[in-house]
Every structure is written in C-alpha cells, then in structure tokens.
Design an enzyme around this catalytic site. Structure first.
Site, short mmCIF file in Angstrom:
data_model
loop_
_atom_site.label_atom_id
_atom_site.label_comp_id
_atom_site.label_asym_id
_atom_site.label_seq_id
_atom_site.Cartn_x
_atom_site.Cartn_y
_atom_site.Cartn_z
N TYR A 13 8.51 -7.57 4.82
CA TYR A 13 8.90 -6.59 5.83
C TYR A 13 7.71 -6.31 6.75
O TYR A 13 6.58 -6.70 6.46
CB TYR A 13 9.35 -5.29 5.17
N SER A 14 7.98 -5.60 7.84
CA SER A 14 6.88 -5.32 8.76
C SER A 14 5.79 -4.49 8.09
O SER A 14 4.61 -4.67 8.39
CB SER A 14 7.40 -4.60 10.01
N GLU A 15 6.17 -3.58 7.17
CA GLU A 15 5.19 -2.85 6.37
C GLU A 15 5.72 -2.54 4.98
O GLU A 15 6.94 -2.38 4.79
CB GLU A 15 4.76 -1.52 7.02
N THR A 16 4.79 -2.46 4.05
CA THR A 16 5.05 -1.94 2.71
C THR A 16 4.06 -0.82 2.45
O THR A 16 2.86 -0.94 2.76
CB THR A 16 4.91 -3.05 1.65
#
Length: 284
Positions: free
Chosen positions: A46-49
């Site tokens: 994902y774009s961020e975790t």
C-alpha cells in the site's frame, strides 16, 4: 513478539464501496527494526503502512508513537494511515481521545462511533506552515506536469504548505485541464526527493470554496497517484486559510482519476491545527 507481526488492513476515506485508500496497520511494532518495517511496508504494497512502536498514558489520554513507511522509505506523517490506526485502536480499546507522536509532530485525535458501530476519526494536525514556492522550482514542476503559469487559478497562487509533510500546492483553473494533465513519474519523483517533499504534489481544482477536487501525485512513494491523502488535506486547509478561507468546513473529493473515489472533510479554524475527518473500514 515474533518477527512476523499481524498486519491489519483498513480502507480509509472511501466515498463509496469502490473507493478509499488502503493502509496497513501493525499495532505491536516495538521490536521491529527500520529494515523490517520497510520490508513489511513493501510486502503489504500500500502507499503507507503504520507501525505503533510504543504506548503510554498521560492524564488518562493514551499516547502512541507511530511511524509510517511507504514501500520505498519512511514518511514523517500519513493522514489516511493515521485514521486507519485510530480506528483499529478504537475497535479494540474503545472510542475517545488519543495522541499520536509522529515524525511530523504530535497529532491529537478523537474517535466516535455511530449506532451501527462505525467509527469516525477526526485528527488535528500539527501547527501548519505555509511558505512561498521558489519560482525556479515552480517552473520546473509546471514543466514536468505539462502546465503553464497561465493555467493556474489566480485566486490561489502556488505555495508550499506543511501540516505534517511539506506539499507543493497548485490550483488549476480549468476543470478539463485538471482532469487531463499527465506526467512522467520518474522526473517528478526526482524533483520531490531534491526538494524534500516526502508527501505528495497536490494539484487542486476549486469550483467553489466548499467542494475542492484534488489529485495527489506520489511517485516518490512508488504510487503514481494517491486516492486519498490526509496529510495533503490538512496542508490544503492551511493553504486555503493562507488565502483567506477561514471558519469553513470543506469537502475534498479525490481518487476519481485512479477509480477509487474518496471524500475527506476538512475544518479550517482561524488558527492552530487543521482538522481532518473520515472513516476507515477493515478489509477482509
């Protein structure tokens, strides 16, 4: 704790069942190295975790240290992963107030649930900053996006805004051009790294001051265009306040260009942090 932590997956800011921005959440990351967090973020994709690395209580208010990683690098602050993490914590410990210590500063949050148990989170950004965008850098950025200075909305001159991450913000006056502009990710990512833009390049179209359309370019995080960006929404609130939009709640519509429609609600007080609100739902 083992080196294979549970990764929760949430979808934040969805405007309909096909929209929103997914985020990974690791609630027990105290023993993870930087290298392992980056590896997990890359595996999640994902774009961020978000990684919760510690908790303590201050006068009864839980305080968490939270770090955010894209598949490529650590990011000081991520709004949609903040909302996802707060929802995950509220589902386990109950709704209410909490504080996140992040690389972009301290973020105050409040969660509440409706009669169906759906949790909504509002976070108040760190104290925002807005500064002029260097003319040479602006010219380079416009060139990379295939835009001209005359394409920009004269009501909202370009700026850089900070509410956890620095975002260059451009407002395009023509809706058709806003929808159609294209860019090559690699040179935009190179400019972002050079300028220390760890978040997104934020491009807006504002038909009025209540509903704003946004495209957030994130090639530096290996995501060409982000479907919902909480940190950029907070920076957009700071940017609009700099241009005289105060004591307003606006709706930011994002994600249509990547077929993941999203909605972020932004409240702009006369001073202090910008308030961003939204929901996140657990992905199976």
């Amino acid at each position: 704790m083992t080196d294979v932590p549970e990764v929760l997956r949430y979808n934040a800011f969805a405007a309909d069942p096909t929209g929103g921005n997914p985020a990974g959440v690791v609630l027990d990351a105290a023993d993870l190295s930087d290298e392992r967090m980056l590896q997990i973020a890359a595996e999640v994709g994902y774009s961020e975790t978000a990684f919760v690395t510690s908790r303590r209580d201050d006068a009864g208010t839980p305080r968490y240290h939270v770090r955010f990683w894209s598949p490529a690098a650590e990011v000081p602050f991520c709004g949609h992963a903040t909302v996802a993490t707060a929802v995950a914590l509220a589902e386990r410990g109950g709704v209410g107030e909490m504080l996140f210590e992040t690389g972009g500063g301290e973020v105050a949050l409040r969660s509440a649930s409706d009669d169906e148990g759906t949790v909504t989170v509002s976070f108040t950004s760190v104290e925002p900053e807005v500064r002029d965008l260097d003319e040479g850098v602006l010219a380079r950025l416009l060139g990379l996006l295939g835009l001209e200075p005359s394409d920009l909305d004269p009501r909202f001159p370009p700026k850089e805004a900070f509410a956890g991450n620095w975002h260059p913000i451009l407002v395009i006056r023509d809706r058709e051009l806003f929808d159609q502009f294209r860019f090559s990710p690699a040179p935009v990512a190179a400019l972002m790294r050079e300028q220390g833009w760890h978040g997104t390049v934020t491009v807006l179209h504002a038909a009025d001051e209540s509903d704003v359309d946004a495209r957030n370019l994130f090639p530096v995080g290996r995501i060409t265009e982000d479907p919902a960006t909480g940190s950029a929404a907070a920076s957009t609130g700071a940017f609009l306040r700099e241009h005289g939009v105060v004591d307003r709640t606006i709706r930011i519509h994002q994600g249509a260009h990547v077929r993941r429609p999203s909605l972020l609600t932004v409240t702009i007080p006369p001073r202090g942090g910008i308030v961003v609100s939204g929901r996140a739902v657990r992905l199976s």
